[in-house]
Motif scaffolding. Structure first.
Motif, PDB file in Angstrom:
ATOM      1  N   PHE A 171       0.827  -1.201   0.000  1.00 36.95           N
ATOM      2  CA  PHE A 171       0.000   0.000   0.000  1.00 36.95           C
ATOM      3  C   PHE A 171       0.869   1.262   0.000  1.00 36.95           C
ATOM      4  CE2 PHE A 171      -1.411   3.307   2.960  1.00 36.95           C
ATOM      5  CZ  PHE A 171      -2.384   3.907   2.166  1.00 36.95           C
ATOM      6  N   LEU A 172       1.918   1.260   0.815  1.00 33.39           N
ATOM      7  CA  LEU A 172       2.776   2.437   0.939  1.00 33.39           C
ATOM      8  C   LEU A 172       3.423   2.783  -0.401  1.00 33.39           C
ATOM      9  CD1 LEU A 172       4.111   4.596   2.659  1.00 33.39           C
ATOM     10  CD2 LEU A 172       5.868   2.924   3.286  1.00 33.39           C
ATOM     11  N   PHE A 173       3.929   1.788  -1.110  1.00 31.22           N
ATOM     12  CA  PHE A 173       4.566   2.039  -2.394  1.00 31.22           C
ATOM     13  C   PHE A 173       3.564   2.623  -3.395  1.00 31.22           C
ATOM     14  CE2 PHE A 173       7.659  -1.578  -1.304  1.00 31.22           C
ATOM     15  CZ  PHE A 173       8.526  -0.687  -0.692  1.00 31.22           C
ATOM     16  N   ASN A 174       2.354   2.065  -3.409  1.00 32.98           N
ATOM     17  CA  ASN A 174       1.341   2.570  -4.332  1.00 32.98           C
ATOM     18  C   ASN A 174       0.936   4.001  -3.986  1.00 32.98           C
ATOM     19  OD1 ASN A 174       1.322   0.213  -5.783  1.00 32.98           O
ATOM     20  ND2 ASN A 174      -0.462  -0.645  -4.747  1.00 32.98           N
ATOM     21  N   ASN A 177       3.634   6.354  -4.988  1.00 34.41           N
ATOM     22  CA  ASN A 177       3.605   6.553  -6.444  1.00 34.41           C
ATOM     23  C   ASN A 177       2.550   7.570  -6.831  1.00 34.41           C
ATOM     24  OD1 ASN A 177       5.682   4.794  -7.085  1.00 34.41           O
ATOM     25  ND2 ASN A 177       4.320   3.014  -7.244  1.00 34.41           N
ATOM     26  N   SER A 178       1.411   7.547  -6.110  1.00 31.82           N
ATOM     27  CA  SER A 178       0.366   8.540  -6.377  1.00 31.82           C
ATOM     28  C   SER A 178       0.873   9.946  -6.075  1.00 31.82           C
ATOM     29  CB  SER A 178      -0.877   8.236  -5.522  1.00 31.82           C
ATOM     30  OG  SER A 178      -1.446   6.999  -5.885  1.00 31.82           O
ATOM     31  N   VAL A 179       1.634  10.085  -4.978  1.00 33.06           N
ATOM     32  CA  VAL A 179       2.189  11.393  -4.615  1.00 33.06           C
ATOM     33  C   VAL A 179       3.195  11.843  -5.664  1.00 33.06           C
ATOM     34  CG1 VAL A 179       3.513  12.675  -2.902  1.00 33.06           C
ATOM     35  CG2 VAL A 179       1.806  10.994  -2.156  1.00 33.06           C
ATOM     36  N   VAL A 180       4.063  10.926  -6.065  1.00 28.93           N
ATOM     37  CA  VAL A 180       5.098  11.258  -7.046  1.00 28.93           C
ATOM     38  C   VAL A 180       4.477  11.711  -8.365  1.00 28.93           C
ATOM     39  CG1 VAL A 180       6.960  10.281  -8.463  1.00 28.93           C
ATOM     40  CG2 VAL A 180       6.843   9.766  -6.013  1.00 28.93           C
ATOM     41  N   SER A 181       3.323  11.096  -8.714  1.00 26.00           N
ATOM     42  CA  SER A 181       2.705  11.408 -10.011  1.00 26.00           C
ATOM     43  C   SER A 181       2.213  12.846 -10.091  1.00 26.00           C
ATOM     44  CB  SER A 181       1.543  10.442 -10.278  1.00 26.00           C
ATOM     45  OG  SER A 181       0.498  10.656  -9.345  1.00 26.00           O
ATOM     46  N   VAL A 182       1.999  13.503  -8.946  1.00 25.72           N
ATOM     47  CA  VAL A 182       1.487  14.883  -8.988  1.00 25.72           C
ATOM     48  C   VAL A 182       2.463  15.905  -8.405  1.00 25.72           C
ATOM     49  CG1 VAL A 182      -0.896  14.057  -8.826  1.00 25.72           C
ATOM     50  CG2 VAL A 182       0.322  14.702  -6.737  1.00 25.72           C
ATOM     51  N   ILE A 183       3.581  15.447  -7.866  1.00 23.77           N
ATOM     52  CA  ILE A 183       4.457  16.364  -7.136  1.00 23.77           C
ATOM     53  C   ILE A 183       5.029  17.457  -8.037  1.00 23.77           C
ATOM     54  CG2 ILE A 183       6.599  15.035  -7.408  1.00 23.77           C
ATOM     55  CD1 ILE A 183       7.147  15.703  -4.419  1.00 23.77           C
ATOM     56  N   ASP A 184       5.306  17.135  -9.306  1.00 28.35           N
ATOM     57  CA  ASP A 184       5.859  18.148 -10.217  1.00 28.35           C
ATOM     58  C   ASP A 184       4.772  19.094 -10.718  1.00 28.35           C
ATOM     59  OD1 ASP A 184       8.439  17.207  -9.998  1.00 28.35           O
ATOM     60  OD2 ASP A 184       8.191  15.751 -11.638  1.00 28.35           O
ATOM     61  N   GLU A 185       3.563  18.580 -10.844  1.00 25.69           N
ATOM     62  CA  GLU A 185       2.479  19.403 -11.401  1.00 25.69           C
ATOM     63  C   GLU A 185       1.868  20.323 -10.344  1.00 25.69           C
ATOM     64  OE1 GLU A 185      -0.340  16.705 -13.004  1.00 25.69           O
ATOM     65  OE2 GLU A 185       1.079  15.738 -14.383  1.00 25.69           O
ATOM     66  N   ASN A 186       1.727  19.839  -9.131  1.00 25.71           N
ATOM     67  CA  ASN A 186       1.036  20.625  -8.109  1.00 25.71           C
ATOM     68  C   ASN A 186       1.587  20.252  -6.730  1.00 25.71           C
ATOM     69  OD1 ASN A 186      -0.838  21.789  -6.282  1.00 25.71           O
ATOM     70  ND2 ASN A 186      -2.399  21.800  -7.900  1.00 25.71           N
ATOM     71  N   GLN A 191       1.474  17.885  -1.090  1.00 24.09           N
ATOM     72  CA  GLN A 191       1.550  18.076   0.362  1.00 24.09           C
ATOM     73  C   GLN A 191       0.284  17.553   1.049  1.00 24.09           C
ATOM     74  OE1 GLN A 191       2.244  22.296   0.609  1.00 24.09           O
ATOM     75  NE2 GLN A 191       4.481  22.100   0.452  1.00 24.09           N
ATOM     76  N   GLU A 192      -0.874  17.865   0.462  1.00 22.69           N
ATOM     77  CA  GLU A 192      -2.121  17.374   1.030  1.00 22.69           C
ATOM     78  C   GLU A 192      -2.171  15.840   1.031  1.00 22.69           C
ATOM     79  OE1 GLU A 192      -5.259  19.131  -1.182  1.00 22.69           O
ATOM     80  OE2 GLU A 192      -4.844  21.184  -0.508  1.00 22.69           O
ATOM     81  N   MET A 193      -1.677  15.261  -0.041  1.00 23.62           N
ATOM     82  CA  MET A 193      -1.653  13.808  -0.133  1.00 23.62           C
ATOM     83  C   MET A 193      -0.725  13.204   0.909  1.00 23.62           C
ATOM     84  SD  MET A 193      -1.620  13.485  -4.317  1.00 23.62           S
ATOM     85  CE  MET A 193      -1.635  11.698  -4.404  1.00 23.62           C
ATOM     86  N   LEU A 194       0.418  13.852   1.148  1.00 23.01           N
ATOM     87  CA  LEU A 194       1.356  13.338   2.153  1.00 23.01           C
ATOM     88  C   LEU A 194       0.774  13.442   3.558  1.00 23.01           C
ATOM     89  CD1 LEU A 194       4.781  14.704   0.820  1.00 23.01           C
ATOM     90  CD2 LEU A 194       4.044  12.310   0.965  1.00 23.01           C
ATOM     91  N   VAL A 195       0.018  14.513   3.823  1.00 20.01           N
ATOM     92  CA  VAL A 195      -0.637  14.648   5.131  1.00 20.01           C
ATOM     93  C   VAL A 195      -1.640  13.512   5.327  1.00 20.01           C
ATOM     94  CG1 VAL A 195      -2.209  16.046   6.513  1.00 20.01           C
ATOM     95  CG2 VAL A 195      -0.297  17.133   5.321  1.00 20.01           C
ATOM     96  N   SER A 196      -2.439  13.261   4.303  1.00 20.73           N
ATOM     97  CA  SER A 196      -3.416  12.165   4.387  1.00 20.73           C
ATOM     98  C   SER A 196      -2.711  10.819   4.517  1.00 20.73           C
ATOM     99  CB  SER A 196      -4.312  12.162   3.140  1.00 20.73           C
ATOM    100  OG  SER A 196      -5.084  13.335   3.073  1.00 20.73           O
ATOM    101  N   LEU A 197      -1.615  10.665   3.769  1.00 22.18           N
ATOM    102  CA  LEU A 197      -0.845   9.421   3.855  1.00 22.18           C
ATOM    103  C   LEU A 197      -0.299   9.218   5.260  1.00 22.18           C
ATOM    104  CD1 LEU A 197       0.412   6.944   2.573  1.00 22.18           C
ATOM    105  CD2 LEU A 197       2.308   8.372   1.770  1.00 22.18           C
ATOM    106  N   GLY A 198       0.164  10.300   5.878  1.00 22.88           N
ATOM    107  CA  GLY A 198       0.653  10.205   7.255  1.00 22.88           C
ATOM    108  C   GLY A 198      -0.438   9.756   8.211  1.00 22.88           C
ATOM    109  N   ASP A 199      -1.656  10.288   8.032  1.00 20.51           N
ATOM    110  CA  ASP A 199      -2.785   9.866   8.867  1.00 20.51           C
ATOM    111  C   ASP A 199      -3.093   8.383   8.673  1.00 20.51           C
ATOM    112  OD1 ASP A 199      -3.045  12.428   9.833  1.00 20.51           O
ATOM    113  OD2 ASP A 199      -4.594  13.017   8.371  1.00 20.51           O
ATOM    114  N   ILE A 200      -3.020   7.951   7.420  1.00 20.09           N
ATOM    115  CA  ILE A 200      -3.299   6.544   7.127  1.00 20.09           C
ATOM    116  C   ILE A 200      -2.264   5.633   7.776  1.00 20.09           C
ATOM    117  CG2 ILE A 200      -3.376   4.824   5.282  1.00 20.09           C
ATOM    118  CD1 ILE A 200      -4.544   6.999   3.482  1.00 20.09           C
TER     119      ILE A 200
END
Length: 340
Positions: A171-174, A177-186, A191-200
């Motif tokens: 799950f963590l790798f997937n 990968n979702s975070v990496v896919s948007v990190i350059d664009e937005n 950051q919001e995704m990483l916060v949610s990932l941390g909660d998870i």
């Protein structure tokens, strides 16, 4: 009921049977026994049999347990003659004292009673030993069943821990990968995704995989995960939860829905040119949970890691049934969990 209580109950039963037999004999053949005779005989049997049970039969039976069955049965059979002789000597002594008879009467009584009733006392002993054997066998079988269940529980708990250790990195790798896919664009979205990932991850680390949790709590975890994917796919991903208050109290394995939803997103978007819809619903009466999506039609996903993990975990909690199915129904791919 333990074996001592069981054998005492046996002796009381035999005393009642003896009393009933003497009473019936007196009814049909008046004058055969006096009231005193009817009382003394059962009491004498109890006063002889119960002490011998605790002082002789049970200790000797337990002592022979260290031998093989063949040798043990030989010892117990040989001891029957000793027990029967001692039983007759004590019983006749009680009768002699109660009736005030002489020592000569005692000796002749032993001979007469022994000849006429030796076989009955012998069978009495064998019956007690048979009950002890039966109780020992039943106890051993119960211990084996308990030990087997304990072992199955330990194995299942170990298996759950292994499945957990497999699921979390996957799950963590997937998610990363979702975070990496948007990190350059937005970067804000990342950051919001990483916060949610941390909660998870915090929830995941604090969750005991062996315990069942309310569906409402599982849905909170799922909301965190979907918030990550929602940021990634923006308007292309829609989801809704249709779970009533009664269904929200259903107990489910922790972190069981996330792999199903993750698989729905991964395979649902394949070749899809429209927004993907995911619907989570539950039925309290049927004790079922359904995760469905209108993405790409179902292919053979039995080998998929996430779904395989789901199947294995559910089979531990609900053995002997089919707790998880995935099938196509019109435009919807259905993932159905049956909680039994």
């Amino acid at each position: 009921m333990n074996r001592k209580k069981m054998l005492i109950a046996l002796w009381l039963f035999l005393a009642l049977v003896t009393t009933a037999q003497l009473i019936l004999t007196e009814i049909y053949k008046p004058g055969t026994f006096s009231f005193f005779d009817i009382v003394v005989s059962p009491i004498g049997s109890l006063a002889t049999g119960i002490p011998l049970l605790f002082l002789v039969v049970i200790p000797f039976f337990d002592y022979t347990a260290k031998y093989s069955n063949r040798i043990r049965m030989g010892y117990l059979a040989a001891f029957a003659f000793v027990y029967t002789t001692v039983y007759i000597l004590i019983l006749l002594l009680i009768f002699t004292i109660v009736y005030g008879e002489s020592f000569e009467d005692y000796k002749s009584g032993i001979l007469n009673f022994g000849v006429g009733n030796f076989h009955n006392m012998f069978k009495n002993y064998l019956f007690q030993v048979a009950i002890l054997y039966a109780y020992e066998y039943i106890s051993k079988q119960a211990d084996l069943i308990t030990a087997k269940k304990d072992l199955e529980i330990e194995l299942n708990q170990s298996k759950l821990q292994i499945l957990r250790s497999q699921l979390q990195p996957h799950f963590l790798f997937n998610a990363l990968n979702s975070v990496v896919s948007v990190i350059d664009e937005n970067k804000r979205k990342a950051q919001e995704m990483l916060v949610s990932l941390g909660d998870i991850l915090r929830t995941s680390l604090n969750t005991d995989f062996r315990q069942l949790i309310p569906l409402s709590k599982e849905l909170e975890y799922l909301e965190n995960y979907l918030s990550i994917e929602k940021i990634r796919y923006e308007g292309q991903l829609h989801y809704r939860v249709e779970v009533g208050e009664a269904a929200s109290r259903l107990k489910v394995p922790s972190l069981i829905l996330q792999p199903i939803v993750e698989n729905a997103i991964k395979h649902g978007f394949v070749g899809l040119h429209r927004p993907l819809q995911i619907v989570v619903s539950a039925d309290a009466q049927d004790r079922t949970i359904i995760v469905k999506n209108n993405g790409a039609e179902l292919t053979d996903n039995k080998g998929n890691f996430g779904l395989r993990n789901v199947r294995e975990r559910l089979s531990i909690y609900y053995p002997g049934q089919e707790p998880f199915r995935i099938y196509q129904e019109g435009n919807w791919t259905i993932n159905k969990i049956n909680l039994g």
